[in-house]
Design an enzyme around this catalytic site. Sequence first.
Site, mmCIF file in Angstrom:
data_model
loop_
_atom_site.group_PDB
_atom_site.id
_atom_site.type_symbol
_atom_site.label_atom_id
_atom_site.label_comp_id
_atom_site.label_asym_id
_atom_site.label_seq_id
_atom_site.Cartn_x
_atom_site.Cartn_y
_atom_site.Cartn_z
ATOM 1 N N SER A 1 70.599 -24.409 -21.059
ATOM 2 C CA SER A 1 70.473 -23.006 -21.485
ATOM 3 C C SER A 1 71.213 -22.704 -22.793
ATOM 4 O O SER A 1 70.845 -23.218 -23.829
ATOM 5 C CB SER A 1 70.954 -22.099 -20.350
ATOM 6 O OG SER A 1 70.678 -20.761 -20.646
ATOM 7 N N ASP B 1 68.261 -18.029 -26.787
ATOM 8 C CA ASP B 1 69.216 -19.088 -26.479
ATOM 9 C C ASP B 1 68.473 -20.427 -26.507
ATOM 10 O O ASP B 1 67.305 -20.482 -26.918
ATOM 11 C CB ASP B 1 69.907 -18.820 -25.130
ATOM 12 C CG ASP B 1 68.953 -18.927 -23.957
ATOM 13 O OD1 ASP B 1 67.731 -18.757 -24.156
ATOM 14 O OD2 ASP B 1 69.414 -19.199 -22.832
ATOM 15 N N ASP C 1 67.025 -22.326 -24.324
ATOM 16 C CA ASP C 1 65.833 -22.583 -23.506
ATOM 17 C C ASP C 1 64.904 -21.384 -23.381
ATOM 18 O O ASP C 1 63.872 -21.474 -22.715
ATOM 19 C CB ASP C 1 66.230 -23.074 -22.114
ATOM 20 C CG ASP C 1 66.979 -22.018 -21.318
ATOM 21 O OD1 ASP C 1 67.722 -21.232 -21.920
ATOM 22 O OD2 ASP C 1 66.819 -21.980 -20.090
ATOM 23 N N ASP D 1 65.163 -18.289 -21.949
ATOM 24 C CA ASP D 1 65.138 -17.235 -20.928
ATOM 25 C C ASP D 1 65.904 -16.001 -21.418
ATOM 26 O O ASP D 1 65.807 -14.929 -20.833
ATOM 27 C CB ASP D 1 65.648 -17.725 -19.555
ATOM 28 C CG ASP D 1 67.042 -18.291 -19.590
ATOM 29 O OD1 ASP D 1 67.604 -18.437 -20.695
ATOM 30 O OD2 ASP D 1 67.571 -18.599 -18.507
HETATM 31 MG MG MG Z 1 68.964 -19.777 -20.979
#
Ligand code: MG
Length: 433
Positions: free
Chosen positions: A90, A228, A230, A232
């Site tokens: 993440s 960020d 990844d 999400d």
């Molecule tokens: Mg993330």
Amino acid sequence: MRFGSSGIRGLGNVEVTPELALRVGSVIGELYGDSVIGRDPRITGPMLVQAFAAGVLSTGSAAVDAGLVSTPTLARGARDFACGAMITASHNPAPYNGIKLWNPDGMAFDEAQQREVEEALDRSRFAGPTWDRIGAVFSRSDLVQQHIDAILKDVGTAKVRVVVDCGCGATCTITPFLLRQLGCDVLAINAQADGHFPGREPEPTEENLVALRATVRAVQADLGIAHDGDGDRMVAVDRTGTFVGGDLLLALFARKEVRSGLVVPVDASMVLEDLLPKAKVWRTRVGDVYVAAELKRRGADFGGEPSGTWIFPKSTFCPDGVYAAARLVALVAERPLDDLVREIPRYPVIRGAVSYRASDRAAIETRLDRALRDSGAEVSTVDGWRLQFEDGWALVRFSGTEPKIRILAESREEARAKEIYSAVLSSAKGAAA
Ligand code: MG
């Protein structure tokens, strides 16, 4: 290695090793079945994908490689499989990696599922099938386009000039293309996937977005979007180059989305209750897994976190920073972001911490609990202690990383916020003494 609120997370090839990925893969293959596996651009990613896939295959289930994709792309793609696995850390720095697991409905594995996987990891290996029954390998390269199509269908068009900062993370594969298809004039920065994260740290904080803020001003864009590692998470920058963080976006999205119910973690601002007097605001532990679970349980309209995760349950239960970017762009096509932000009241927040001797933690916790319950406030212990006063609130939590009791107080008036803060601080100091 244990699951935290964001799945398994640790230093790549040190804590999160191929052996661990192999074992988790075999547990998932055995308990669930055919699995789709994605990754962000971290250097240890391909190694962990291969190991996880080998584990799945060893149980007789199919392992489907989704390649380099954002977490919401993978989570939405899990609908065709028994499980989705995302190899990502993440917003953590480059040396980290991790495994986050997804259900077919786009919900992250809940605590019961995580415990089940942990217990299976502790047992000895399953007896695998014979050589002619091991799983087959497939790949799916269409998940990104499916994700884009779903968002376009929902959002329509929005013509603004936007700078996207992918941070060299997984959203390099989707957000700039999506926004162009929406009709935007897009300038993408840090848009080459690179697991060294050479452009900036993967966490989209105000300090890490200096280049985005300058670029938005330099090219006279209507807004900036940052993800960020990844995807999400999503935060923004307005046309003046001012950072618009999670707290403000949470209020903007909530005002737009919420009819009857909103789900936020315990640390979100009381501005939400003031903006939505007719809605019920549910508060959960900090962590998008808890927000998603509560959204599902309550059937609420929207959920989000000040950290920049956004869940639009009509679309998916996965926090989807890519979808949120499209929704924000659509809002800004109607009115400038700085205008929208100006309508959101901002209340004074006071933060601090009290150090304690780690060996005394249990006794301190008992004393602190007693003192806070005697404070006259309504106390919730969903995550730490949340004290609700008539005109403000405070949150008291033990830090997860150092021997400190963290305190946060908010009220509409500065003087009252300070008063609440001092009262809670003296309780914490008394308990820690
Ligand atoms: Mg993330």
